[in-house]
Design a protein around this motif. Structure first.
Motif, short mmCIF file in Angstrom:
data_model
loop_
_atom_site.label_atom_id
_atom_site.label_comp_id
_atom_site.label_asym_id
_atom_site.label_seq_id
_atom_site.Cartn_x
_atom_site.Cartn_y
_atom_site.Cartn_z
N LYS A 12 0.82 -1.21 0.00
CA LYS A 12 0.00 0.00 0.00
C LYS A 12 0.86 1.26 0.00
O LYS A 12 0.46 2.29 -0.54
CB LYS A 12 -0.94 0.01 1.21
N ASN A 13 2.01 1.18 0.65
CA ASN A 13 2.88 2.34 0.74
C ASN A 13 4.32 1.92 0.39
O ASN A 13 5.09 1.58 1.29
CB ASN A 13 2.81 2.94 2.15
N PRO A 14 4.69 1.94 -0.88
CA PRO A 14 6.03 1.51 -1.27
C PRO A 14 7.15 2.33 -0.62
O PRO A 14 8.22 1.81 -0.36
CB PRO A 14 6.04 1.69 -2.79
N ALA A 15 6.89 3.60 -0.33
CA ALA A 15 7.91 4.43 0.33
C ALA A 15 8.19 3.91 1.73
O ALA A 15 9.34 3.91 2.18
CB ALA A 15 7.46 5.89 0.37
N LEU A 16 7.17 3.46 2.44
CA LEU A 16 7.36 2.90 3.78
C LEU A 16 8.13 1.59 3.70
O LEU A 16 9.00 1.32 4.54
CB LEU A 16 6.01 2.68 4.47
N LEU A 17 7.86 0.79 2.69
CA LEU A 17 8.61 -0.45 2.49
C LEU A 17 10.09 -0.15 2.23
O LEU A 17 10.97 -0.77 2.82
CB LEU A 17 8.03 -1.24 1.32
N GLN A 18 10.36 0.83 1.38
CA GLN A 18 11.74 1.20 1.09
C GLN A 18 12.42 1.68 2.37
O GLN A 18 13.57 1.31 2.64
CB GLN A 18 11.81 2.27 0.02
N ASN A 19 11.73 2.48 3.16
CA ASN A 19 12.30 2.96 4.42
C ASN A 19 12.58 1.81 5.37
O ASN A 19 13.63 1.77 6.03
CB ASN A 19 11.37 3.99 5.05
N ALA A 20 11.68 0.85 5.44
CA ALA A 20 11.84 -0.29 6.34
C ALA A 20 13.03 -1.16 5.95
O ALA A 20 13.65 -1.79 6.80
CB ALA A 20 10.56 -1.13 6.36
N LEU A 21 13.38 -1.18 4.67
CA LEU A 21 14.45 -2.04 4.19
C LEU A 21 15.78 -1.30 3.99
O LEU A 21 16.74 -1.90 3.51
CB LEU A 21 14.03 -2.69 2.86
N THR A 22 15.85 -0.04 4.38
CA THR A 22 17.06 0.75 4.18
C THR A 22 17.90 0.79 5.44
O THR A 22 17.48 1.35 6.46
CB THR A 22 16.71 2.19 3.74
N HIS A 23 19.07 0.20 5.39
CA HIS A 23 20.00 0.18 6.52
C HIS A 23 20.63 1.57 6.69
O HIS A 23 20.81 2.31 5.72
CB HIS A 23 21.07 -0.87 6.28
N SER A 24 20.99 1.89 7.91
CA SER A 24 21.55 3.21 8.19
C SER A 24 22.86 3.45 7.44
O SER A 24 23.15 4.59 7.03
CB SER A 24 21.75 3.40 9.69
N SER A 25 23.65 2.42 7.23
CA SER A 25 24.91 2.59 6.49
C SER A 25 24.65 3.03 5.05
O SER A 25 25.36 3.88 4.51
CB SER A 25 25.74 1.31 6.53
N TYR A 26 23.62 2.47 4.43
CA TYR A 26 23.26 2.88 3.07
C TYR A 26 22.76 4.32 3.06
O TYR A 26 23.13 5.12 2.19
CB TYR A 26 22.20 1.95 2.49
N ALA A 27 21.93 4.66 4.02
CA ALA A 27 21.40 6.03 4.09
C ALA A 27 22.53 7.03 4.31
O ALA A 27 22.53 8.12 3.71
CB ALA A 27 20.36 6.14 5.20
N ASN A 28 23.51 6.67 5.14
CA ASN A 28 24.65 7.57 5.38
C ASN A 28 25.52 7.73 4.14
O ASN A 28 26.04 8.82 3.89
CB ASN A 28 25.50 7.07 6.55
N GLU A 29 25.68 6.67 3.37
CA GLU A 29 26.49 6.75 2.15
C GLU A 29 25.78 7.49 1.02
O GLU A 29 26.42 7.90 0.06
CB GLU A 29 26.86 5.35 1.68
N ASN A 30 24.47 7.64 1.14
CA ASN A 30 23.67 8.29 0.08
C ASN A 30 22.91 9.48 0.63
O ASN A 30 21.71 9.64 0.38
CB ASN A 30 22.71 7.27 -0.53
N ARG A 31 23.61 10.33 1.36
CA ARG A 31 22.96 11.49 1.99
C ARG A 31 22.38 12.48 0.99
O ARG A 31 21.43 13.18 1.29
CB ARG A 31 23.95 12.21 2.91
N ASN A 32 22.95 12.54 -0.19
CA ASN A 32 22.47 13.49 -1.20
C ASN A 32 21.12 13.08 -1.77
O ASN A 32 20.37 13.93 -2.24
CB ASN A 32 23.50 13.66 -2.32
N SER A 33 20.83 11.79 -1.74
CA SER A 33 19.50 11.35 -2.18
C SER A 33 18.56 11.44 -0.98
O SER A 33 18.99 11.51 0.15
CB SER A 33 19.54 9.93 -2.73
N ASN A 34 17.31 11.43 -1.22
CA ASN A 34 16.33 11.62 -0.14
C ASN A 34 16.00 10.27 0.50
O ASN A 34 14.86 9.84 0.52
CB ASN A 34 15.07 12.28 -0.70
N VAL A 35 17.03 9.59 1.05
CA VAL A 35 16.88 8.26 1.63
C VAL A 35 17.01 8.37 3.15
O VAL A 35 17.93 9.01 3.64
CB VAL A 35 17.95 7.30 1.08
#
Length: 72
Positions: A12-35
Motif C-alpha cells: 500500500k505504501n512503497p515508500a514505507l517499504l523502502q524505508n523499512a528495508l534501508t539500513h543506516s549505512s546505506y542512508a549515510n552513504e547516500n545522503r544526497n538522495s532523499n533516503v
C-alpha cells in the motif's frame, strides 16, 4: 522497489517499504538522495515487541514476584 513485483502482493505504501528495508549505512552513504534509514521503525518495532513480551510474562506468571520475572 521494482524487485518486489514478482510477488503476488501490492504494498500500500512503497515508500514505507523502502524505508523499512534501508539500513543506516546505506542512508549515510547516500545522503544526497532523499533516503532515510529504518532506525525509527526499528525503534518502534523493538518497543512494541518489548511491550508484547512484558504483557505475556505479566499475564502468564501472575504468581511470580517482579524479582522472578527479571531473571527470565
Amino acid at each position: 522497489m521494482s524487485d518486489f513485483t514478482h510477488y503476488d502482493y501490492t504494498f500500500k505504501n512503497p515508500a514505507l517499504l523502502q524505508n523499512a528495508l534501508t539500513h543506516s549505512s546505506y542512508a549515510n552513504e547516500n545522503r544526497n538522495s532523499n533516503v532515510t534509514s529504518n532506525e525509527r521503525l526499528e525503534f518502534l518495532g523493538d518497543s512494541i515487541l518489548g511491550m508484547t513480551v512484558a504483557e505475556y510474562l505479566f499475564q502468564s506468571f501472575q504468581n511470580w514476584l517482579v524479582d522472578g520475572m527479571v531473571l527470565i
